[in-house]
Scaffold this motif. Structure first.
Motif, PDB file in Angstrom:
ATOM      1  N   UNK A  46       6.324  88.784 110.986  1.00  0.00           N
ATOM      2  CA  UNK A  46       6.676  87.467 111.500  1.00  0.00           C
ATOM      3  C   UNK A  46       5.509  86.504 111.280  1.00  0.00           C
ATOM      4  N   UNK A  47       5.843  85.226 111.022  1.00  0.00           N
ATOM      5  CA  UNK A  47       4.732  84.275 110.848  1.00  0.00           C
ATOM      6  C   UNK A  47       4.021  84.020 112.177  1.00  0.00           C
ATOM      7  N   UNK A  48       4.657  84.403 113.291  1.00  0.00           N
ATOM      8  CA  UNK A  48       3.977  84.236 114.578  1.00  0.00           C
ATOM      9  C   UNK A  48       2.701  85.089 114.637  1.00  0.00           C
ATOM     10  N   UNK A  49       2.648  86.139 113.811  1.00  0.00           N
ATOM     11  CA  UNK A  49       1.467  87.018 113.797  1.00  0.00           C
ATOM     12  C   UNK A  49       0.283  86.419 113.039  1.00  0.00           C
ATOM     13  N   UNK A  50       0.520  85.310 112.332  1.00  0.00           N
ATOM     14  CA  UNK A  50      -0.588  84.719 111.580  1.00  0.00           C
ATOM     15  C   UNK A  50      -0.874  83.282 112.028  1.00  0.00           C
ATOM     16  N   UNK A  51      -0.257  82.862 113.154  1.00  0.00           N
ATOM     17  CA  UNK A  51      -0.482  81.519 113.692  1.00  0.00           C
ATOM     18  C   UNK A  51      -1.061  81.677 115.089  1.00  0.00           C
ATOM     19  N   UNK A  52      -1.986  80.802 115.459  1.00  0.00           N
ATOM     20  CA  UNK A  52      -2.614  80.958 116.772  1.00  0.00           C
ATOM     21  C   UNK A  52      -1.628  80.668 117.907  1.00  0.00           C
ATOM     22  N   UNK A  53      -0.918  79.556 117.817  1.00  0.00           N
ATOM     23  CA  UNK A  53      -0.062  79.147 118.932  1.00  0.00           C
ATOM     24  C   UNK A  53       1.357  78.832 118.449  1.00  0.00           C
ATOM     25  N   UNK A  54       2.137  79.876 118.151  1.00  0.00           N
ATOM     26  CA  UNK A  54       3.475  79.646 117.609  1.00  0.00           C
ATOM     27  C   UNK A  54       4.494  79.315 118.690  1.00  0.00           C
ATOM     28  N   UNK A  55       5.669  78.920 118.253  1.00  0.00           N
ATOM     29  CA  UNK A  55       6.766  78.620 119.180  1.00  0.00           C
ATOM     30  C   UNK A  55       7.843  79.691 119.059  1.00  0.00           C
ATOM     31  N   UNK A  56       8.739  79.705 120.052  1.00  0.00           N
ATOM     32  CA  UNK A  56       9.820  80.691 120.026  1.00  0.00           C
ATOM     33  C   UNK A  56      10.923  80.217 119.079  1.00  0.00           C
ATOM     34  N   UNK A  57      11.956  81.056 118.953  1.00  0.00           N
ATOM     35  CA  UNK A  57      13.098  80.702 118.092  1.00  0.00           C
ATOM     36  C   UNK A  57      13.745  79.394 118.522  1.00  0.00           C
ATOM     37  N   UNK A  58      13.576  79.037 119.811  1.00  0.00           N
ATOM     38  CA  UNK A  58      14.169  77.771 120.272  1.00  0.00           C
ATOM     39  C   UNK A  58      13.158  76.624 120.211  1.00  0.00           C
ATOM     40  N   UNK A  96      10.049  81.190 109.858  1.00  0.00           N
ATOM     41  CA  UNK A  96      10.119  79.727 109.966  1.00  0.00           C
ATOM     42  C   UNK A  96       9.652  79.256 111.324  1.00  0.00           C
ATOM     43  N   UNK A  97       8.844  78.217 111.341  1.00  0.00           N
ATOM     44  CA  UNK A  97       8.398  77.574 112.581  1.00  0.00           C
ATOM     45  C   UNK A  97       8.613  76.077 112.414  1.00  0.00           C
ATOM     46  N   UNK A  98       8.787  75.338 113.515  1.00  0.00           N
ATOM     47  CA  UNK A  98       9.027  73.894 113.369  1.00  0.00           C
ATOM     48  C   UNK A  98       7.828  73.160 112.769  1.00  0.00           C
TER      49      UNK A  98
END
Ligand code: ASP
Length: 591
Positions: free
Chosen positions: A547-559, A230-232
């Motif tokens: 993790x979806x962070x591996x398929x997004x260019x500029x993801x955010x942290x858990x916070x 999940x990402x915002x």
């Protein structure tokens, strides 16, 4: 162009051609009389070879300056490598480029981490320097595969008569069950836009407006607790169609995924996907997101334990509960310590304990051994010939134990099998209840969103038994993860108003919030339905990353923080004043 070719496209057939390349220095190896440089661009890596003895002093000077990640332009000739230096592990491993000239386009400071060994580097530092992290071939591959996938989706949908239409980012709340991100309006002090949780209402309005088939690769925003998947802000493949029923939307989605997966991953999906009723999913898998890569199907054993004298079972059955469980044929793979761990899990979920019986050829084991009746054991006994069969069971209220058994089923499967992330088992879950009871708010709420249509056959229940209303929603599940969902919508004002009332929205509130939708439904809205697929999650599963962070260019942290840009940041006092905002931070003690 600063180059005639890319590094990765060079091959044996180009031997003796003059080429100009540009890219990053991946590594430099000095062998005295020869110097080797690996040059990298997005397409791959090529080995450059320089023999200082044959080069001008000035060129030698420039080559000697090179360090990792410097950016250069080189001229040279493609040559075959001597047979003993051929590298079969890379596509350009049979050739190299003998350089005749080199221009330094840019230098690079010492890197905060080595690009070639990312695993040893913590994720925080990689997110701070995301522009460097993104140079890693693995991430580049993920994003490029994602790009090709989206390209095929677009191509398919356009062929099928869909129009790509953008909908606003600055809008009003669309209820998808999360908190809104809000944006103050300077021109309308005291008022706020909401960032869209989905384009739901706009796509429905496009159907009212006669656009027939809409799609959008849509950015959505939901302010909720973040997890690995999940990402915002995230991306949906969002579509809507007029004059359709569930089968049309589901079959189009199946063909869409079939095409995109065939073209991108060269895998032929079996369609149609299996369809499972919601209640069946809960009963057999303990979840509405079943993982069909393994069986361990949950069944009802209430009749078998009906006359049981075991106190916990007796009590549960007297209270109207059930006994349900599943069998593990490979019991020898589960140790006594594993069972203790499973027992702890069910206790943490509020159960008295886990019931289990191990049938072996030389007898049986169970904490309840002394209390189990001969008929019960007879009914549960596995096929003759089975060596070690374990039976796990729980007793209690049907709904309550379903979720615990579902979790236990997943935990047992993780212990038993090495699940293949590339064994893609899609399924649809259908016939959801339209509403669910929120014990905290003490009211009915929509399971999907409130624009989902009930099944015509259950509409009569609207006036008495909301729990019996079934919805025309469908969820798409892949290997235990929900990757999409949609429904046939309500297209008549009276029914839409009735649903708002059942979920406890006062008339003045729903008129204020959704008046425009109700007006539109009153202006000749066609029957319509659609779906949205979570693109990030889908790519995560198809690429086999965790993790979806591996398929997004500029993801955010858990916070929800972007470590590279520092967002969210403070804003200038002037901007706050212009927006008529005052920030009141809690005292330290309140935090
Ligand atoms: N808007 C829904 C969602 O975001 C999908 C749909 O009903 O089409 O889940």
């Amino acid at each position: 162009m600063l180059r005639t070719h890319t590094c990765g496209e060079l091959n044996r057939a180009m031997v003796s051609q003059q080429v100009v390349l540009a890219g990053w220095v991946f590594s430099v190896r000095d062998h005295g009389s020869l110097k080797f440089i690996d040059l990298r661009d997005r397409s791959g890596v090529i080995q450059l070879v320089c023999s200082p003895g044959e080069m001008s002093p000035e060129l030698v000077f420039r080559v000697n300056q090179l360090r990792d990640e410097w950016v250069v332009q080189v001229k040279g000739t493609v040559v075959l490598r001597p047979p003993e230096t051929v590298n079969p592990r890379i596509p350009t491993g049979e050739i190299e480029v003998k350089i005749s000239d080199l221009l330094i386009l840019n230098s690079c400071q010492t890197l905060p981490f080595e690009l070639s060994s990312p695993v040893q580097t913590g994720e925080t530092i990689r997110l701070v320097y995301r522009f460097l992290d993104l140079r890693r071939p693995q991430l580049q591959k993920n994003l490029l595969v994602r790009s090709s996938f989206v390209h095929v989706l677009r191509e398919f949908l356009i062929e099928e008569g869909f129009a790509e239409i953008e909908t606003p980012m600055l809008t009003k709340s669309t209820p998808e069950g999360a908190r809104d991100f809000i944006v103050p309006s300077r021109l309308n002090p005291g008022r706020f836009y909401a960032l869209p949780q989905s384009p739901q209402l706009f796509k429905q309005l496009l159907m009212v407006a006669g656009y027939d088939r809409y799609f959008q690769i849509a950015r959505c925003f939901r302010d909720e607790d973040l997890r690995a998947d999940r990402q915002p802000e995230f991306t949906q493949v969002d579509l809507e169609m007029s004059f359709v029923d569930e089968d049309d939307v589901m079959s189009l989605t199946e063909r869409l995924l079939h095409r995109a997966i065939k073209k991108t991953f060269n895998v032929e999906l079996k369609i149609p996907f299996p369809r499972i009723n919601y209640q069946q999913a809960i009963d057999h898998y303990g979840t509405d997101k079943p993982d069909l890569r393994y069986h361990l199907t949950i069944h009802d054993y209430t009749p078998v334990f009906q006359t049981s004298q075991v106190e916990v079972l007796k009590k549960a059955l007297q209270a109207g509960g059930v006994v349900r469980g599943f069998t593990v044929a490979e019991g020898e793979k589960i140790s006594a310590t594993d069972i203790q761990e499973f027992d702890r899990l069910v206790k943490e979920r509020g159960q008295t304990g886990l019931g289990w019986i191990r049938f072996r050829q030389d007898g049986l084991q169970s904490p309840l051994k002394k209390f189990l009746e001969a008929e019960t054991l007879q009914a549960l006994r596995p096929e003759p010939g089975s060596k070690n069969t374990l039976f796990f069971f729980l007793a209690g209220a049907r709904e309550k134990i379903a979720a615990v058994l579902g979790e236990l089923r997943t935990t047992v499967a993780e212990k038993l099998y090495r699940l293949d992330p590339y064994d893609w088992r899609f399924c649809w879950v259908v016939k959801f209840p339209l509403l669910e009871f929120d014990p905290e708010g003490r009211r009915w709420q929509s399971r999907h969103h409130p624009f989902t249509s009930p099944f015509p056959a259950t509409i009569e229940a609207l006036d008495g038994k909301p729990e019996e209303i079934t919805s025309r929603a469908y969820d798409l599940v892949l290997n235990g993860t929900e990757i999409g969902g949609g429904s046939i919508r309500i297209h008549q004002r009276a029914l839409q108003e009735k649903i708002f009332e059942i979920i406890g929205l006062p008339r003045e509130k729903y008129l204020k919030q959704f008046g425009f939708l109700l007006e539109a439904l009153d202006c000749g809205a066609p029957p319509h339905g659609g779906i949205a697929l979570g693109l990030d999650r889908l790519m995560m599963l198809l690429l086999g990353v965790s993790s979806i962070r591996e398929v997004m260019a500029f993801p955010k942290t858990q916070k929800g923080v972007c470590l590279m840009t520092g967002a969210p940041g403070e804003v200038d006092e002037i901007l706050l004043r212009e927006n008529r905002l005052r920030v009141e931070l809690p005292q330290k003690s309140e935090q």
